[in-house]
Design an enzyme around this catalytic site. Structure first.
Site, PDB file in Angstrom:
ATOM      1  N   HIS A 139       0.848  -1.204   0.000  1.00  0.00           N
ATOM      2  CA  HIS A 139       0.000   0.000   0.000  1.00  0.00           C
ATOM      3  C   HIS A 139       0.880   1.250   0.000  1.00  0.00           C
ATOM      4  O   HIS A 139       0.701   2.158  -0.815  1.00  0.00           O
ATOM      5  CB  HIS A 139      -0.905  -0.050   1.245  1.00  0.00           C
ATOM      6  CG  HIS A 139      -1.731   1.178   1.499  1.00  0.00           C
ATOM      7  ND1 HIS A 139      -3.102   1.183   1.375  1.00  0.00           N
ATOM      8  CD2 HIS A 139      -1.395   2.432   1.910  1.00  0.00           C
ATOM      9  CE1 HIS A 139      -3.571   2.383   1.675  1.00  0.00           C
ATOM     10  NE2 HIS A 139      -2.556   3.160   2.008  1.00  0.00           N
ATOM     11  N   GLU A 140       1.837   1.299   0.926  1.00  0.00           N
ATOM     12  CA  GLU A 140       2.706   2.482   1.000  1.00  0.00           C
ATOM     13  C   GLU A 140       3.557   2.603  -0.256  1.00  0.00           C
ATOM     14  O   GLU A 140       3.808   3.712  -0.743  1.00  0.00           O
ATOM     15  CB  GLU A 140       3.587   2.415   2.260  1.00  0.00           C
ATOM     16  CG  GLU A 140       2.831   2.371   3.577  1.00  0.00           C
ATOM     17  CD  GLU A 140       1.881   3.542   3.781  1.00  0.00           C
ATOM     18  OE1 GLU A 140       2.055   4.587   3.112  1.00  0.00           O
ATOM     19  OE2 GLU A 140       0.958   3.416   4.597  1.00  0.00           O
ATOM     20  N   HIS A 149      -5.703   6.840  -2.507  1.00  0.00           N
ATOM     21  CA  HIS A 149      -6.653   5.844  -1.999  1.00  0.00           C
ATOM     22  C   HIS A 149      -7.816   5.633  -2.962  1.00  0.00           C
ATOM     23  O   HIS A 149      -8.296   6.582  -3.592  1.00  0.00           O
ATOM     24  CB  HIS A 149      -7.183   6.275  -0.628  1.00  0.00           C
ATOM     25  CG  HIS A 149      -6.130   6.238   0.421  1.00  0.00           C
ATOM     26  ND1 HIS A 149      -6.025   7.182   1.413  1.00  0.00           N
ATOM     27  CD2 HIS A 149      -5.107   5.373   0.626  1.00  0.00           C
ATOM     28  CE1 HIS A 149      -4.989   6.892   2.186  1.00  0.00           C
ATOM     29  NE2 HIS A 149      -4.414   5.807   1.733  1.00  0.00           N
TER      30      HIS A 149
END
Ligand SMILES: [Zn+2]
Length: 245
Positions: A139-140, A149
């Site tokens: 995700h990061e 997002h």
């Protein structure tokens, strides 16, 4: 002191320092948060200049945590044209630097063409918890590559409903949709399975009630959304599109 800002939107890249506290509850300076959010919307699209990526692991990471990051990044090497190569020490080239933090997980969205005091590294900070989940490391890393997002994509109001009554005012800015001039969805259908999607009760005052509901035939419906296992097919597709794989 680090400025803690949650990152919003889908595929777009901005300049400046942006950090999220999605996985950790940390106080945000409301005024700075609002200012930074506006900056995000004004800044131009930026992506890494080529598909060869370099990364470095801080010596603060345990052997297991280092192994987790390497495994998490291998997914991009295997499923996209990006190639993440580990470097041992500070190098003249730009690299992504995975560091440990006691209380936050986050990074800046997108490539910074003009590194300021940060030098040649693009820092990703992760707690022990975040370092234990491949999906959070990915995700990061997707933020680093330029994704925001999923629930902040510009067409999200066609797909989800945000319950602001259940969200503290200081976190409202983190549920803002991006503008369609600054971001693109690459025509990927709205993706509840995205590793970039918040869970249904993100930032809830009352976690037993959702802050995000799915829109189904005009009705707001509670359902599971987001996950921390791996990038979805949609996430990987967007990366391939962004980097001309
Ligand atoms: Zn995030």
């Amino acid at each position: 002191m680090w400025l803690v800002i949650v990152l919003l939107g889908l595929v777009s890249i901005v300049s400046g320092e942006y950090f999220e506290n999605y996985y950790n509850e940390i106080d945000i300076d409301d005024e700075l948060a609002d200012m930074k959010t506006r900056n995000a919307l004004q800044n131009p699209w930026q992506r890494w200049p080529n598909t060869q990526m370099y990364y470095r692991l801080s010596s603060e990471l345990s052997d297991e945590e280092k192994s987790n990051v390497r495994s998490a990044l291998a997914v991009f090497n295997e499923q996209t044209c990006l190639q993440f190569e580990e470097v041992e020490a500070s190098a003249p080239r730009r690299y992504v630097y995975y560091k440990k933090s006691p209380n936050m997980c986050g990074t800046r969205v997108g490539y910074n063409p003009v590194p300021l005091l940060g030098g040649s590294s693009h820092d990703v900070v992760l707690t022990g918890h975040c370092l234990s989940k491949a999906g959070i490391i990915q995700h990061e890393t997707l933020h680093v590559l330029g994704l925001y997002h999923e629930q902040s994509r510009h067409d999200r109001d066609d797909h989800v409903v945000i319950d602001y009554d259940n969200i503290p005012r200081k976190y409202w800015s983190q549920f803002m949709a991006m503008s369609d001039s600054a971001t693109t969805t690459y025509d990927v259908p709205y993706d509840f399975e995205s590793v970039m999607h918040y869970p249904k009760n993100a930032f809830a005052k009352d976690p037993s009630k959702p802050t995000i509901r799915a829109l189904v035939d005009g009705a707001a419906v509670e359902r599971e959304m987001g996950q921390v296992l791996a990038p979805s097919e949609g996430d990987l597709f967007k990366v391939r599109q962004m980097y001309n794989c």
